[in-house]
Design a protein around this motif. Structure first.
Motif, PDB file in Angstrom:
ATOM      1  N   LEU A   3       0.821  -1.201   0.000  1.00  0.00           N
ATOM      2  CA  LEU A   3       0.000   0.000   0.000  1.00  0.00           C
ATOM      3  C   LEU A   3       0.861   1.259   0.000  1.00  0.00           C
ATOM      4  CD1 LEU A   3      -3.020  -0.606   2.415  1.00  0.00           C
ATOM      5  CD2 LEU A   3      -3.085  -0.210  -0.040  1.00  0.00           C
ATOM      6  N   GLY A 117      -8.873   8.346  -3.651  1.00  0.00           N
ATOM      7  CA  GLY A 117      -9.065   6.922  -3.379  1.00  0.00           C
ATOM      8  C   GLY A 117     -10.519   6.551  -3.544  1.00  0.00           C
ATOM      9  N   ILE A 119     -13.236   3.322  -2.867  1.00  0.00           N
ATOM     10  CA  ILE A 119     -13.578   1.998  -2.353  1.00  0.00           C
ATOM     11  C   ILE A 119     -14.998   1.709  -2.815  1.00  0.00           C
ATOM     12  CG2 ILE A 119     -13.920   0.570  -0.311  1.00  0.00           C
ATOM     13  CD1 ILE A 119     -11.899   2.273   1.164  1.00  0.00           C
ATOM     14  N   LYS A 144     -10.007   0.550  -5.077  1.00  0.00           N
ATOM     15  CA  LYS A 144     -10.109  -0.633  -4.209  1.00  0.00           C
ATOM     16  C   LYS A 144     -11.506  -1.209  -4.386  1.00  0.00           C
ATOM     17  CE  LYS A 144      -9.182  -3.538  -0.853  1.00  0.00           C
ATOM     18  NZ  LYS A 144     -10.427  -4.317  -1.025  1.00  0.00           N
ATOM     19  N   ILE A 177      -5.688  -1.713  -6.170  1.00  0.00           N
ATOM     20  CA  ILE A 177      -5.271  -2.564  -5.053  1.00  0.00           C
ATOM     21  C   ILE A 177      -5.878  -3.944  -5.292  1.00  0.00           C
ATOM     22  CG2 ILE A 177      -5.378  -2.926  -2.563  1.00  0.00           C
ATOM     23  CD1 ILE A 177      -5.689   0.142  -2.282  1.00  0.00           C
ATOM     24  N   THR A 180      -8.053  -7.995  -1.866  1.00  0.00           N
ATOM     25  CA  THR A 180      -9.420  -7.620  -1.525  1.00  0.00           C
ATOM     26  C   THR A 180      -9.767  -7.871  -0.054  1.00  0.00           C
ATOM     27  OG1 THR A 180     -10.257  -9.809  -2.165  1.00  0.00           O
ATOM     28  CG2 THR A 180     -10.210  -8.101  -3.872  1.00  0.00           C
ATOM     29  N   THR A 185      -8.236  -3.166   3.206  1.00  0.00           N
ATOM     30  CA  THR A 185      -9.192  -2.063   3.075  1.00  0.00           C
ATOM     31  C   THR A 185      -9.072  -1.117   4.258  1.00  0.00           C
ATOM     32  OG1 THR A 185     -10.729  -3.514   1.880  1.00  0.00           O
ATOM     33  CG2 THR A 185     -11.627  -1.465   2.773  1.00  0.00           C
ATOM     34  N   PHE A 188      -5.958   0.898   3.915  1.00  0.00           N
ATOM     35  CA  PHE A 188      -6.118   1.906   2.867  1.00  0.00           C
ATOM     36  C   PHE A 188      -6.782   3.160   3.428  1.00  0.00           C
ATOM     37  CE2 PHE A 188      -8.463   2.951  -1.343  1.00  0.00           C
ATOM     38  CZ  PHE A 188      -7.485   3.869  -1.696  1.00  0.00           C
TER      39      PHE A 188
END
Length: 414
Positions: A3, A117, A119, A144, A177, A180, A185, A188
């Motif tokens: 990361l 970022g 997600i 992500k 990324i 998983t 996460t 991150f």
């Protein structure tokens, strides 16, 4: 890459992206669009692996629809990038410039946020949309995605990076990324040394987790318990068309109607009409006691139903005595996304527009229009349901900030 390495690469490339010219960015977007279409066989094969795994895991029909890619959807992703290329570049816009009494010229200039970022869950099209908007607005993006779409996301990012390389532009404008796991996460969410803003896109659980755990500033998006209120003066045929479209055109999206509110004076005529229309798509309607008394086929709703984002062929239905009660109910249970009123009464329409506290409020139209493409932004990175710094569909301008630029001729502060 770790990361930390991903964060470092994104931060480094963000300085390059921030000064790219509009023509360079547009050339890159069009090259990526071409790469997605030419590489669609690999993307579809990867997506089928995700779909097979999702079906084995019992994923709901609405989420399967979100996950599935087709040649038409890949072409739609590519077209979205081409449309973003055609949009005006917000970076470099000087918003204001004023002269102070001491001769200083002070203005504001629009600049990229830096590193964004994302997600998100089982929406592989988000991978291309997020890249396109971030790239055009001069930002690097770290993606992500969820485990449900990992093969699709890997294949899409591979083609994005190929397109950038073909255009002679930095591939690290987009970084995925691949791990998983939940641990990664969570890590991150703490990468504030490198990431300037974090945007979660998915269900209420994901967004709540990110908001509560991130050390990076967060823009909340997505959760949509969207309401349609059928007023006593509504054209019932129009209302049926709007509800049918908003509920069934795509069920697994955040701007689908999940809650129906009906004035008592319209309920006797409207509920049988909407029951019959929604039966065409096998929609289960969960009503309050008064709605169930009119339509015994309705299931009885629980308190949980009023605030539920189903993402399924289910709709809650409540009867109210007045516009005041409708507004109060919607503001209580809404997620702040999109709400609509169907009415012929101008005053009721204006009150609904003024008093409903959501990002998008409609009169006599489907909530399905809350979308960057439909609003003329091209693809959108998400629908912000908060009030800072953006609200509603987030296009290019919402992915920028401003800085002050000051011109002087030797001034010093006394």
């Amino acid at each position: 890459m770790t990361l930390q390495e991903i964060g470092q690469k994104a931060k480094e490339v963000s300085h390059v992206l921030g000064i790219l010219g509009t023509e360079e960015k547009n050339r890159g977007l069009r090259a990526v669009a071409d790469a997605l279409v030419s590489g669609q066989d690999g993307i579809l094969a990867a997506n089928e692996k995700d779909m097979e795994k999702a079906r084995e895991n019992g994923m709901s029909q609405g989420l399967l629809d979100r996950l599935k890619l087709t040649p038409a959807r890949i072409e739609g992703m590519a077209e979205g990038l081409r449309q973003v290329a055609d949009l005006e570049d917000p970076v470099g816009e000087v918003i204001s410039m004023k002269q102070r009494p001491n001769g200083l010229m002070i203005g504001q200039k629009r600049v990229p946020l830096g590193v964004i970022g994302m997600i998100y869950e089982a929406r592989p099209n988000v991978t291309a949309d997020a890249f396109g908007l971030c790239f055009k607005s001069g930002n690097a993006v770290i993606l992500k995605g969820g485990s449900d779409a990992i093969y699709s996301n890997l294949a899409i990012v591979e083609q994005i990076r190929k397109g950038l390389s073909d255009a002679g532009l930095p591939e690290d404008a987009v970084l995925l990324i691949a791990d998983t796991s939940r641990a990664v996460t969570r890590d991150f969410m703490k990468l504030n040394e490198y990431v300037d803003v974090l945007i979660p896109r998915g269900g209420a659980g994901l967004i709540k987790t990110v908001v509560e755990n991130s050390t990076i500033p967060v823009i909340e998006t997505g959760t949509g318990n969207c309401h349609i209120y059928v007023d006593e003066t509504a054209d019932l045929s129009m209302a049926a068309d709007i509800v049918f479209n908003a509920k069934t055109q795509r069920i697994g999206v955040c701007n689908a109607c999940e809650s129906l509110v009906v004035h008592k004076n319209a309920a006797e005529k409207f509920l049988p009409v909407i029951r019959e229309r929604l039966a065409q798509k096998h929609v289960e309607i969960r009503g309050d006691k008064r709605a169930c008394a009119i339509e015994p086929s309705f299931a009885e709703a629980s308190e949980e139903d009023w605030g539920k984002e189903y993402l399924d062929y289910i709709l809650s239905c409540r009867i109210v005595d007045s516009l005041d009660e409708a507004i109060s109910h919607i503001n209580r249970y809404s997620t702040g996304h999109s709400e609509a009123i169907v009415t012929k009464d101008y005053e009721s329409a204006q009150r609904f527009l003024n008093e409903i506290d959501s990002a998008a409020v409609y009169v006599n139209a489907s909530t399905r229009f809350t979308d960057g493409f439909e609003f003329g932004f091209g693809a959108e990175i998400g629908i912000s349901t908060q009030k800072l710094h953006a609200r509603g569909p987030m296009g290019l301008k919402e992915l920028t900030t401003t800085k002050y630029i000051i011109y002087g001729n030797g001034q010093v502060r006394p």
